[in-house]
Design a protein around this motif. Structure first.
Motif: not given
Length: 271
Positions: A150-156, A168-174, A180-187
């Motif tokens: 949902g967040l990938e490529g999102s303008q939220v 909220a903007a900062r938390l969403t960007a984080t 989407n840009r780290t190995t967190l889910i796979d790890d």
């Protein structure tokens, strides 16, 4: 607040010195937050400031990739998180005497893994809604994967910022960066589950606090069946929202446990 270099990463750290409570030396507590949208600020008013006011030394830090700590693309497995924590304790001069670890949600997992890997560093554990067993990890991974899509490529984040919702903007960007840009889910997916043998090896006192309606409560009860010094406290009417929804009762439980630990320590040694 300060930046501390540990395990080759710059960590955002905040220390709260103990207030003079008039009752002798307190405990030292290190607070461990949850994943993705969480950071050290969730503890600040709920537990950290009250703990310092009660005479305990408090350490808060943003974990790898969270808050204001550096966000490398890899290293979000639990073993690296344990090494991050132990290196940070050494950098802060807190590796000579054991400390209390207070972990919320995934922070509870980190606290327990650290107690198993380095029992010499851990005097006690306070685990708030810890994911220890059952399908919760799998469910969380599904949730994170859906959120990542949902967040990938999102303008939220930009839309929130334009509306003045900067936090909220900062938390969403984080969250977007982490998912989407780290190995967190796979790890996280690769982590091995706790076993009964793991629970039996925990020798320090443990307080596990869970919500009455939480799917994590059975895991805490399983820990208590095997860990020699584990107490489970269930807060009525709550689910996974214990830190925010049950702050008052949780705060009393945490401060009571820390006061008890301070009384146990020999010659005012920090625990």
């Amino acid at each position: 607040m300060a930046e501390i270099l540990a395990n080759s990463l710059r960590f955002h750290v905040h220390r709260l010195p103990a207030a003079d409570s008039g009752s002798g030396a307190g405990a030292t507590a290190v607070f461990l937050h949850g994943l993705v949208v969480d950071n050290l600020s969730s503890f600040y008013c709920t537990l950290a400031v009250p703990a310092a006011q009660a005479g305990h030394d408090v350490v808060l830090y943003d974990q790898r990739g969270h808050g204001r700590t550096e966000r490398p693309p890899t290293g979000y497995d639990i073993d690296t998180s344990v090494r991050d924590l132990t290196a940070l304790l050494a950098a802060l001069g807190l590796d000579e005497r054991p400390v209390h670890l207070v972990g919320n949600s995934y922070g509870g997992t980190l606290a327990l893994r650290t107690a198993l890997a380095r029992p010499d560093l851990v005097a006690g554990l306070i685990l708030i809604e810890p994911p220890l067993s059952g399908p919760w990890i799998e469910n969380m991974l599904d949730t994170l994967s859906v959120a990542a899509l949902g967040l990938e490529g999102s303008q939220v984040p930009q839309e929130l910022a334009s509306l003045g919702a900067r936090k909220a903007a900062r938390l969403t960007a984080t969250a977007d960066e982490l998912l989407n840009r780290t190995t967190l889910i796979d790890d996280i997916a690769a982590a091995r589950p706790f076993t009964a043998e793991d629970f039996a090896r925990v020798r320090c006192p443990v307080l596990a606090v869970c919500g009455e309606h939480s799917e994590l409560t059975p895991g805490a009860r399983q820990l208590a069946r095997y860990a020699p010094q584990c107490t489970v406290r269930v807060l009525p009417g709550l689910g996974h929202d214990v830190l925010q929804g049950g702050t008052g009762e949780l705060r009393r439980a945490v401060l009571d446990r820390m006061a008890e630990a301070a009384r146990r320590q020999p010659e005012a040694v920090t625990v």
